[in-house]
Enzyme design. Sequence first.
Site, PDB file in Angstrom:
ATOM      1  N   GLU A 117       0.819  -1.226   0.000  1.00 17.72           N
ATOM      2  CA  GLU A 117       0.000   0.000   0.000  1.00 17.72           C
ATOM      3  C   GLU A 117       0.853   1.277   0.000  1.00 17.72           C
ATOM      4  OE1 GLU A 117      -2.422   0.549   3.515  1.00 17.72           O
ATOM      5  OE2 GLU A 117      -3.521   2.208   2.647  1.00 17.72           O
ATOM      6  N   LYS A 146      -2.687  -2.137  -2.918  1.00 24.82           N
ATOM      7  CA  LYS A 146      -3.703  -1.274  -2.300  1.00 24.82           C
ATOM      8  C   LYS A 146      -3.309   0.158  -2.619  1.00 24.82           C
ATOM      9  CE  LYS A 146      -6.055  -0.061   1.960  1.00 24.82           C
ATOM     10  NZ  LYS A 146      -6.760  -0.562   3.128  1.00 24.82           N
TER      11      LYS A 146
HETATM   12  C1  5MM Z   1      -5.972   4.948   8.472  1.00 23.98           C
HETATM   13  O1  5MM Z   1      -5.903   3.572   8.773  1.00 23.98           O
HETATM   14  C2  5MM Z   1      -4.774   2.791   8.438  1.00 23.98           C
HETATM   15  C3  5MM Z   1      -3.502   3.363   8.979  1.00 23.98           C
HETATM   16  O2  5MM Z   1      -3.590   3.364  10.364  1.00 23.98           O
HETATM   17  P1  5MM Z   1      -2.327   3.890  11.232  1.00 23.98           P
HETATM   18  O3  5MM Z   1      -2.125   5.322  10.845  1.00 23.98           O
HETATM   19  O4  5MM Z   1      -2.755   3.708  12.649  1.00 23.98           O
HETATM   20  O5  5MM Z   1      -1.177   3.028  10.839  1.00 23.98           O
HETATM   21  C4  5MM Z   1      -4.626   2.606   6.937  1.00 23.98           C
HETATM   22  O6  5MM Z   1      -3.571   1.769   6.622  1.00 23.98           O
HETATM   23  C5  5MM Z   1      -5.884   2.031   6.340  1.00 23.98           C
HETATM   24  O7  5MM Z   1      -5.887   0.653   6.432  1.00 23.98           O
HETATM   25  C6  5MM Z   1      -5.981   2.339   4.871  1.00 23.98           C
HETATM   26  O8  5MM Z   1      -5.319   3.488   4.504  1.00 23.98           O
HETATM   27  C7  5MM Z   1      -7.433   2.434   4.459  1.00 23.98           C
HETATM   28  O9  5MM Z   1      -8.107   3.351   5.275  1.00 23.98           O
HETATM   29  P2  5MM Z   1      -9.040   4.446   4.607  1.00 23.98           P
HETATM   30  O10 5MM Z   1      -9.728   5.103   5.785  1.00 23.98           O
HETATM   31  O11 5MM Z   1      -8.128   5.353   3.845  1.00 23.98           O
HETATM   32  O12 5MM Z   1     -10.002   3.713   3.687  1.00 23.98           O
END
Ligand code: 5MM
Length: 344
Positions: free
Chosen positions: A188, A230
């Site tokens: 990602e 991702k």
């Molecule tokens: C924002 O959530 C995840 C990251 O969390 P941390 O900042 O605590 O590491 C992030 O990896 C998430 O899984 C993805 O970006 C997808 O989240 P969104 O809200 O963008 O769909």
Amino acid sequence: MISQTKIDMINLMNNALYAVAKQIVTPHKGILASDERPSAADKNLEKAGIPSNEEIRRKYRELFINTPGIEQYLSGIIMHEETFYQSDSTGKLFRNILKEKNIISIIKLDEGLEELPNFPGEKISIGLDNLKKRAEKFYEDGAKAAKWRSVIKIGNDLPSPEVVHANSIILSTYALFCQQAGLVPIVEPEVLIDGDHTIQKSEEVTNKTLKDVFGTLKRYKVDLKAVVLKTSMVIPGNKCQVMASPEEIADATVRVLQATVPEEVPGIVFLSGGQSSEDATINLNFIAKKEPLPWEITFSYLRALEAPAIQVWQGKDENIQKARNIFMTRLRECVLADSGIYQK
Ligand code: 5MM
């Protein structure tokens, strides 16, 4: 010389990885990313007016994981280590509940972000130390795939090619350790929405980033047939004055993916990245309309799936049913969008 037994074992392991990668992107299903680290989960819950602690976070995960019927819509759920080892209120491990529902347990393996000295405002993801051991342990404990997030920030003179490439190397190293441990790596590289950049700038940066990521994955001999990407959609920054239509977003996103993602990659999942739930659904719908594409595509949303349900839940047991209904509606909408047939 490698013995025939060893070759057979490697083939067996590779075939298992390919099967999991395909299952992650099962048509008409998506992923719930419920993997914020505890500090981020607390912040999100508190923003919604829910004072948080470990038990509230456990209940928050249970709200989604124990929603009846999610298996119709979800192929996988991404979890933080805390959730991976937590149980529901009857004492059943979340990961065992997912196994019974035939939903893949995906473990978040990155340990966050760190600013890179000499590159103000830019970050690399960390967590490679001990990754081999951690990946093996999670595999043993039932994870079938993993996720690692790097972020790319757009700004004046940002991103620098150095930081983009440093993140590509980190993502490639992570992917290698995952595949060796039997986990499918979800890679990602998130191009952040923060800023006043235009959709054209977002396209340029996403293009460069994904080119660099896939060039590096190849050079590191990562097996691309067992990788899921991702990615962010190509959208203008959240402070940009010029809006983009869903058609423009879909065109730019697909243009970038076609120019950068090799066809052997089985699937691409989108993050919502700060878009509203509605925008994330409509934009996915327009991207899906552009099929046939060489890869399966679907959603891997956190905020765009969970936020409306959390608002209604408010941490109270009496609101669980209502919150779950909203969550199921969001899942249904995203699955329709994933087929290009969502209507507001
Ligand atoms: C924002 O959530 C995840 C990251 O969390 P941390 O900042 O605590 O590491 C992030 O990896 C998430 O899984 C993805 O970006 C997808 O989240 P969104 O809200 O963008 O769909």
